[in-house]
Design a protein around this motif. Structure first.
Motif, PDB file in Angstrom:
ATOM      1  N   GLU A 294      87.170  76.925 -55.774  1.00 60.35           N
ATOM      2  CA  GLU A 294      86.788  76.045 -56.799  1.00 60.35           C
ATOM      3  C   GLU A 294      87.596  74.778 -56.559  1.00 60.35           C
ATOM      4  N   VAL A 295      88.455  74.485 -55.593  1.00 62.00           N
ATOM      5  CA  VAL A 295      89.112  73.468 -55.384  1.00 62.00           C
ATOM      6  C   VAL A 295      88.650  72.635 -53.954  1.00 62.00           C
ATOM      7  N   ASP A 296      88.893  71.510 -53.983  1.00 59.39           N
ATOM      8  CA  ASP A 296      88.465  70.583 -52.873  1.00 59.39           C
ATOM      9  C   ASP A 296      89.537  70.498 -51.940  1.00 59.39           C
ATOM     10  N   THR A 297      89.539  71.694 -50.779  1.00 59.64           N
ATOM     11  CA  THR A 297      90.660  71.759 -50.183  1.00 59.64           C
ATOM     12  C   THR A 297      90.309  71.240 -48.528  1.00 59.64           C
ATOM     13  N   LYS A 298      90.909  70.343 -47.838  1.00 57.12           N
ATOM     14  CA  LYS A 298      90.954  70.101 -46.634  1.00 57.12           C
ATOM     15  C   LYS A 298      92.212  70.406 -45.911  1.00 57.12           C
ATOM     16  N   ILE A 299      92.185  70.948 -44.735  1.00 56.61           N
ATOM     17  CA  ILE A 299      93.193  71.271 -43.943  1.00 56.61           C
ATOM     18  C   ILE A 299      93.217  70.700 -42.398  1.00 56.61           C
ATOM     19  N   ASN A 300      94.160  70.152 -42.281  1.00 57.86           N
ATOM     20  CA  ASN A 300      94.201  69.845 -40.675  1.00 57.86           C
ATOM     21  C   ASN A 300      93.953  70.663 -39.636  1.00 57.86           C
ATOM     22  N   PRO A 301      93.006  70.589 -38.881  1.00 55.31           N
ATOM     23  CA  PRO A 301      92.615  71.842 -37.922  1.00 55.31           C
ATOM     24  C   PRO A 301      93.928  72.097 -37.051  1.00 55.31           C
ATOM     25  N   ARG A 302      95.206  71.361 -36.855  1.00 56.42           N
ATOM     26  CA  ARG A 302      96.228  71.752 -36.279  1.00 56.42           C
ATOM     27  C   ARG A 302      96.903  72.868 -36.718  1.00 56.42           C
ATOM     28  N   TYR A 303      96.770  72.904 -38.008  1.00 59.12           N
ATOM     29  CA  TYR A 303      97.375  74.205 -38.665  1.00 59.12           C
ATOM     30  C   TYR A 303      96.541  75.331 -38.976  1.00 59.12           C
ATOM     31  N   GLY A 304      95.251  75.055 -38.380  1.00 58.42           N
ATOM     32  CA  GLY A 304      94.439  76.353 -38.557  1.00 58.42           C
ATOM     33  C   GLY A 304      93.307  76.149 -39.699  1.00 58.42           C
ATOM     34  N   VAL A 305      92.375  77.262 -39.830  1.00 57.22           N
ATOM     35  CA  VAL A 305      91.551  77.279 -40.779  1.00 57.22           C
ATOM     36  C   VAL A 305      91.804  78.374 -41.895  1.00 57.22           C
ATOM     37  N   TRP A 306      91.218  78.099 -43.159  1.00 57.21           N
ATOM     38  CA  TRP A 306      91.387  78.965 -44.272  1.00 57.21           C
ATOM     39  C   TRP A 306      90.755  80.412 -43.953  1.00 57.21           C
ATOM     40  N   ASP A 307      91.553  81.434 -44.379  1.00 55.09           N
ATOM     41  CA  ASP A 307      91.215  82.713 -43.972  1.00 55.09           C
ATOM     42  C   ASP A 307      90.935  83.491 -44.843  1.00 55.09           C
ATOM     43  N   PRO A 308      89.806  83.636 -45.634  1.00 55.26           N
ATOM     44  CA  PRO A 308      89.531  84.393 -47.076  1.00 55.26           C
ATOM     45  C   PRO A 308      89.877  85.941 -47.015  1.00 55.26           C
ATOM     46  N   VAL A 309      89.748  86.522 -45.868  1.00 54.67           N
ATOM     47  CA  VAL A 309      90.332  87.892 -45.657  1.00 54.67           C
ATOM     48  C   VAL A 309      92.015  87.950 -45.890  1.00 54.67           C
ATOM     49  N   GLY A 310      92.557  87.053 -45.147  1.00 54.28           N
ATOM     50  CA  GLY A 310      93.842  87.315 -45.053  1.00 54.28           C
ATOM     51  C   GLY A 310      94.543  86.346 -46.163  1.00 54.28           C
ATOM     52  N   MET A 311      93.663  85.624 -46.940  1.00 51.31           N
ATOM     53  CA  MET A 311      94.311  84.633 -47.833  1.00 51.31           C
ATOM     54  C   MET A 311      95.692  83.788 -47.357  1.00 51.31           C
ATOM     55  N   ASN A 312      95.110  83.421 -46.015  1.00 48.57           N
ATOM     56  CA  ASN A 312      96.061  82.914 -45.193  1.00 48.57           C
ATOM     57  C   ASN A 312      95.276  81.814 -44.234  1.00 48.57           C
ATOM     58  N   LEU A 313      96.278  81.159 -43.293  1.00 52.11           N
ATOM     59  CA  LEU A 313      95.551  80.344 -42.259  1.00 52.11           C
ATOM     60  C   LEU A 313      95.783  81.086 -41.194  1.00 52.11           C
ATOM     61  N   ALA A 314      94.524  81.227 -40.513  1.00 54.63           N
ATOM     62  CA  ALA A 314      94.433  81.583 -39.169  1.00 54.63           C
ATOM     63  C   ALA A 314      94.414  80.439 -38.079  1.00 54.63           C
ATOM     64  N   PRO A 315      94.838  80.608 -36.867  1.00 53.73           N
ATOM     65  CA  PRO A 315      95.234  79.653 -35.868  1.00 53.73           C
ATOM     66  C   PRO A 315      93.721  78.897 -35.705  1.00 53.73           C
ATOM     67  N   ASN A 316      92.643  79.651 -35.614  1.00 59.34           N
ATOM     68  CA  ASN A 316      91.156  79.196 -35.398  1.00 59.34           C
ATOM     69  C   ASN A 316      90.355  80.177 -35.918  1.00 59.34           C
ATOM     70  N   SER A 317      88.920  79.849 -35.794  1.00 52.29           N
ATOM     71  CA  SER A 317      88.132  80.875 -36.372  1.00 52.29           C
ATOM     72  C   SER A 317      87.760  82.154 -35.707  1.00 52.29           C
ATOM     73  N   ALA A 318      88.397  82.123 -34.510  1.00 51.84           N
ATOM     74  CA  ALA A 318      87.893  83.561 -33.617  1.00 51.84           C
ATOM     75  C   ALA A 318      89.240  84.523 -34.167  1.00 51.84           C
ATOM     76  N   GLU A 319      90.293  83.903 -34.519  1.00 54.11           N
ATOM     77  CA  GLU A 319      91.195  84.788 -35.187  1.00 54.11           C
ATOM     78  C   GLU A 319      91.239  85.032 -36.696  1.00 54.11           C
ATOM     79  N   LEU A 320      90.242  84.936 -37.337  1.00 56.43           N
ATOM     80  CA  LEU A 320      90.217  85.404 -38.756  1.00 56.43           C
ATOM     81  C   LEU A 320      90.414  86.626 -39.027  1.00 56.43           C
TER      82      LEU A 320
END
Length: 335
Positions: A294-320
């Protein structure tokens, strides 16, 4: 297992045992680490906290020597995102912090000084606690309090009904699984994708001898540890794949279709476990999962991508840490 007959016992965990425990493309603004509903966290701010961590915290220096400071950078951004999401959720849920309780804890300043060596034994938990120490201490303490209160609000009534199969599960006789971790991950994600297209495929697999069950119903109160997983954070008609215990069982994946997720009335069960403060905090974070959407979230790719399973940032989509997929053609979920 401790049997607890009154939900009021949960409140006591927050009031009496409050303690520390162990999405989108990159922003367009130059120098932005994350942007959440207009609230900006800059790369310079993140770097400043990293520099301070290395100056003040032996654990951070250990991570730097191991070339793992990226873990701290991602955690700084993660906590910045969760802080904004939590603020929105707390307003909507009517959950407020008790100023006196926060004052009492803040006066002792449990976040002051160096991170205890024992807290760093679990690297992930140590990184989380390290970043708490880098933030405004009262803000970090308030976030933890609100997360626990959110869990207290929903634990007595939260329950999920789901069908599932598993891959690479530990055997009862101690035999090592016949699948390696990489293969198990691929199989589990492929299953989730199949179930999202055809949720009835689970029944056919179980009839063919696959491990799992249909119609599994689990109240959050009966298993606080499980209540912190993605299984309890997604709406009905969602297919998921996740690892119940990645550290102890790296090949074990569960693939499930959540059929119902209910919070409307208190669950009647004698199988109740007293949650720890750490578990309450983890459950509270899991309950934020719908609000992230529900929030407008943009994250710089240098910090990874949002991981809903981990409720965390994963380094990239291959490491979700897994996948969350809507079941195609399903009716709107009734919560």
């Amino acid at each position: 297992m401790r049997i607890m007959r009154r939900p009021r016992a949960l409140v006591a965990v927050v009031a009496g045992a409050f303690l520390l425990t162990g999405c989108g493309a990159g922003p367009s603004q130059v120098g932005t680490a994350a942007l959440v509903d207009g609230k900006l966290t800059t790369i310079d701010q993140v770097q400043g906290l990293l520099n301070r961590a290395v100056r003040e915290q032996p654990f951070a220096r250990e991570l730097a020597a191991q070339h793992k400071l990226d873990l701290v950078g991602r955690e700084i951004v993660r906590q910045a995102v969760l802080h904004e999401v939590l603020a929105k959720a707390a307003r909507k849920e009517g959950v407020t912090a008790d100023a006196d309780a926060i004052d009492a804890v803040a006066q002792k300043d449990p976040l002051g000084g160096e991170l205890p060596a024992a807290a760093a034994q679990d690297e992930a938990a140590g990184v989380t606690q390290l970043v708490w120490r880098l933030r405004d201490h009262r803000e970090a303490l308030t976030d933890q309090y609100l997360e626990q209160k959110l869990a207290v609000k929903y634990l007595p009534s939260l329950t999920v009904n789901f069908d599932y199969t598993s891959v690479g599960a530990p055997s009862s006789d101690g035999q090592a699984p016949s699948v390696d971790a990489k293969t198990a991950r691929g199989e589990a994600i492929a299953k989730a994708e199949k179930y999202a297209k055809n949720p009835g495929a689970i029944t056919a697999e179980l009839q063919g001898g696959a491990q799992g069950n249909v119609g599994q119903q689990v109240p959050a109160l009966s298993s606080p540890a499980d209540a912190a997983t993605v299984l309890f954070g997604v709406p009905a008609n969602t297919a998921i794949a996740f690892q119940p215990n990645p550290a102890a069982a790296p090949t074990w994946w569960v693939t499930a279709v959540v059929r119902q997720r209910a919070t409307g009335k208190q669950v009647a069960t004698d199988q109740v476990q007293q949650p720890t403060a750490a578990q309450l905090g983890a459950i509270g974070i899991r309950l934020l999962q719908p609000y992230v959407q529900e929030v407008d979230t943009k994250i710089n790719p240098r910090y990874g991508v949002w991981d809903p399973v981990g409720m965390n940032l994963a380094p990239n989509s291959a490491e979700l840490a897994g996948v969350v997929l809507p079941v195609q053609g399903a009716a709107p979920a009734q919560q």
